[in-house]
Design an enzyme around this catalytic site. Structure first.
Site, short mmCIF file in Angstrom:
data_model
loop_
_atom_site.label_atom_id
_atom_site.label_comp_id
_atom_site.label_asym_id
_atom_site.label_seq_id
_atom_site.Cartn_x
_atom_site.Cartn_y
_atom_site.Cartn_z
CE LYS A 154 0.09 3.83 1.93
NZ LYS A 154 1.30 3.50 1.18
CE LYS A 206 1.68 -0.69 4.11
NZ LYS A 206 2.71 0.18 3.65
CB CYS A 257 13.05 -39.49 -14.41
SG CYS A 257 11.39 -39.29 -13.74
CB CYS A 276 7.84 -41.73 -16.22
SG CYS A 276 8.08 -40.59 -14.85
O1 D41 Z 1 -1.95 6.90 -2.72
C1 D41 Z 1 -1.17 7.17 -1.79
N1 D41 Z 1 0.01 6.58 -1.75
C2 D41 Z 1 -1.55 8.15 -0.73
C3 D41 Z 1 -0.57 8.58 0.14
C4 D41 Z 1 -2.86 8.63 -0.59
N2 D41 Z 1 -3.87 8.23 -1.43
N3 D41 Z 1 -3.16 9.49 0.39
C5 D41 Z 1 -2.22 9.93 1.27
N4 D41 Z 1 -2.56 10.80 2.23
C6 D41 Z 1 -1.67 11.23 3.11
C7 D41 Z 1 -2.08 12.19 4.17
C8 D41 Z 1 -3.40 11.79 4.76
C9 D41 Z 1 -1.05 12.23 5.27
C10 D41 Z 1 -2.20 13.53 3.55
C11 D41 Z 1 -0.87 9.48 1.16
C12 D41 Z 1 0.06 9.99 2.11
N5 D41 Z 1 -0.38 10.86 3.06
C13 D41 Z 1 1.47 9.65 2.15
N6 D41 Z 1 2.20 9.19 1.17
C14 D41 Z 1 3.44 9.00 1.61
C15 D41 Z 1 3.51 9.37 2.91
C16 D41 Z 1 2.28 9.78 3.26
#
Ligand code: D41
Length: 678
Positions: free
Chosen positions: A120, A319, A413, A437
């Protein structure tokens, strides 16, 4: 140029465009450039000249569009043909299991269910509309239905194809992706900003967003942006493959960069494993990511699952724990290190960040405190990335409470009360107490006993702390007068281990001059320098009496090291410690300067890059120096060999371009073991 007919110009423009598109694709999508950058630039300039001569022949997808267009007044609205959905989040394995369970129940699916797994990217989501293969419009996500038209800016990004490759693409397609700024480019941009006295960006994501928000695309053109495509929206008159992973392959065929870490996991277990593997590589990636995304790979199943609110039921973002969190700076304490450096340590209201609870962070030195402008009582942002020490990145000045107070750097110190001094133009403040020290004594003793110094097994931090606090040991020489009874009286010390420790201390008396010099903890004298000094002077007496000038005759000893060595032996206290050690029985055999055979790399220059599994870079450097090599930080024509571990970047590229011999870790460790250094 004037001699060219329009027909000839058109032919050359077409040929040049074709080539430039191709080389862009090699560079950005395949990450495998074919020609040097200068040659690309030369072709681009030629194309620009032709278009200037024949403005009517300039096409919408011309590679010259990447230099930017005249500034806009404002961004226009851009309505997405299909809404850009958002992603549901999961923060632990359990929530990923729940997701898989929900998906299966809804589909009544009992078989294996494959998921596409993607890193991501932490960037800016965009939509790219290609009509007849030509980039027609680029837009931000906005509220998901309507974003801003940022076509002029996106055209400047070389990783974004202005025209799709081949002829097998839909007449109209919305490509979705994430525009990001690679870490290296971000660092460079910020360095340049600071040199000009600007503040720079907080992180690569903000830098990417800020760059796309420019009304003047010529500014965007100078920003190091890139893209990874992760899906498609509307597709007209065309049948997509039936799996998401195959759609990504199509995107790649069309010339769009797709993240090479995308994988298909066969089931939930594969998804969890993917997260662990990507998390483990996070720090070595060239760009920031904030998690991974799972998508049901089968598009038919995706359709059956549909969406709730604005998020698809078939996708989930797992995340990483947040790396930044907000808390309160409760107080600042000052710690004293082995070299006397007085380091401000922030005491924080405990906060969960980067997967652990953090209650301390370093403030580095006085300059850093000034730079941050932080006060005790402030609300602060703490960052903990990877395994590095937590840092305070900024104070939330707009919400400063009334009762904050300034951070006072101590003049004395906190451990021994000696004056604290600033040496030359160094940023650090140091306690001038030396071995008076206790803090410096503890660290000096730990260093003295460490494996690569006197190698006293069993004399760790806990024992050293007690020995110093109970005033049993004032200098390293006192170690050699400790009895089993005294040691057995310490906490966590049984009779047996006390005996072992006494034996280990006894054994350490037999050492070598390089180890002894290193153990003394002279500032800037590491193992390699200690060895160089020992080999050059042969005896402790000659070294002790050497002038700074004589010291500088030793390879790799510059004015700074020479000064510290001289300063060390000019101190009566230090000379007393050294005599006491010798009187206690510390001894070493006469130094034999290494023979040619032992220094097979004499005269050679080596460079280490990337990481090594078997040892740290410092250890690798030390071994190379033992073999006589000079170890340099940068690759040049005079480099003999580059040792490149995983994660090697520009240095490796440079070595390859200069045709310099490159060794991988296996070759390097085999060589060391042949030389008896492993
Ligand atoms: O790499 C990303 N930030 C990323 C964002 C990703 N690899 N895949 C994503 N896939 C989606 C869907 C499944 C809704 C098509 C996304 C995002 N959405 C996304 N990025 C920002 C909002 C949504």
């Amino acid at each position: 140029m004037a001699k060219l007919s329009e027909k000839e110009a058109r032919a050359e423009i077409d040929a040049l465009s074709e080539k430039l598109h191709y080389h862009n694709y090699r560079y950005y999508t395949l990450d495998d450039p074919e020609i040097p950058d200068q040659e690309y630039d030369r072709m681009l300039r030629r194309l620009q000249d032709l278009e200037d001569g024949f403005p009517a022949l300039r096409r919408d997808d011309s590679p010259t569009r990447r230099v930017g267009a005249p500034p806009l007044e404002s961004f226009e609205e851009a309505r997405h043909i299909q809404p850009m959905l958002s992603l549901d989040n999961a923060f632990n394995d359990e929530e990923v299991r729940d997701f898989d369970r929900r998906v299966r129940e809804r589909l009544n699916w009992k078989k294996r269910l494959a998921y596409a797994c993607e890193p991501k990217l932490d960037g800016v989501a965009v939509s790219l509309v290609y009509r007849d293969g030509v980039l027609e419009r680029a837009a931000t996500r906005g509220d998901g239905r309507t974003g801003e038209n940022i076509t002029a800016n996106v055209r400047t990004i070389r990783a974004v194809p202005l025209r799709l490759r081949g002829d097998d693409y839909p007449p109209e397609v919305e490509v979705r992706g994430e525009i990001y700024m690679p870490r290296e480019g971000f660092e460079r941009l910020n360095r340049e900003a600071r040199e000009k006295g600007d503040k720079g960006f907080v992180n690569p994501r903000n830098a990417a967003a800020g760059s796309l928000r420019q009304l003047d695309s010529r500014i965007t053109a100078r920003r190091p942006l890139a893209i990874f495509a992760y899906g498609v929206g509307e597709v007209r008159d065309w049948t997509l493959p039936d799996r998401h992973s195959l759609v990504l392959e199509r995107l790649k065929d069309w010339g769009l960069p797709v993240n090479p870490l995308v994988e298909v996991a066969e089931d939930l277990a594969g998804c969890l494993d993917y997260y662990d593997r990507v998390a483990g590589r996070r720090d070595s990636l060239a760009y920031d990511i904030d998690g991974v995304v799972y998508k049901v790979d089968d598009l038919g199943l995706q359709r059956r699952l549909g969406t709730v609110a604005r998020a698809p039921r078939w996708a989930l973002a797992r995340k990483f724990p947040a790396e930044e969190a907000r808390t309160t700076l409760l107080d600042v304490e000052f710690q004293v290190g082995r070299t006397g450096a007085v380091t401000p340590v922030a005491r924080l209201e405990p906060v969960f960040v980067g997967g652990v609870t953090v209650s301390n962070a370093t403030l580095h030195n006085r300059d850093e405190i000034d730079r941050l402008g932080v006060r005790i009582g402030d609300s602060v942002i703490v960052r903990r990335a990877g395994d590095v020490i937590p840092q305070i990145v900024r104070a939330v000045v707009s919400e400063r409470p009334e009762n904050t107070r300034a951070i006072e750097f101590p003049d004395h110190c906190p451990v021994c009360g000696s004056p604290v001094e600033q040496a030359g133009d160094e940023a650090v403040m140091r306690c001038s107490g030396g071995l008076v020290c206790a803090a410096q004594r503890k660290e000096a003793l730990e260093h003295f006993a460490s494996r690569r110094a006197m190698d006293i097994d069993g004399l760790g931090e806990k024992i050293v702390d007690q020995l110093v606090e109970r005033e049993l040991v004032h200098s390293p020489a006192d170690l050699y007068h400790l009895s089993v009874e005294t040691l057995a009286g310490l906490e966590r010390m049984a009779e047996k281990s006390a005996q072992n420790l006494v034996d280990a201390i006894e054994d350490s008396k037999k050492t070598t001059l390089p180890r002894f010099l290193y153990a003394l903890g002279i500032r800037e004298v590491g193992e390699a320098t200690a060895r160089g000094l020992a080999n050059h002077f042969g005896t402790l007496e000659k070294l002790r009496d050497a002038t700074e000038e004589q010291l500088r005759a030793v390879a790799d000893v510059g004015p700074v090291v020479a000064h510290f060595v001289r300063e060390f032996f000019d101190s009566e206290d230090n000379l007393e410690v050294v005599s006491a050690l010798l009187e206690a029985g510390v001894h070493w055999p006469a130094v034999q300067p290494p023979s040619e055979a032992e220094q097979p790399l004499r005269g050679q220059t080596w460079v280490l890059t990337g990481s090594l599994d078997a040892m740290s870079r410092a250890e690798a450097k030390d071994r190379l120096q033992q073999l006589g090599a000079r170890v340099s930080g940068s690759v040049s024509a005079s480099t003999d060999v580059v040792v490149a571990g995983p994660g090697a970047g520009t240095k490796l590229k440079k070595a390859e371009s200069l045709d310099i011999e490159v060794w991988d870790e296996d070759k390097f460790t085999a060589f060391l073991s042949e030389k008896g250094l492993l």
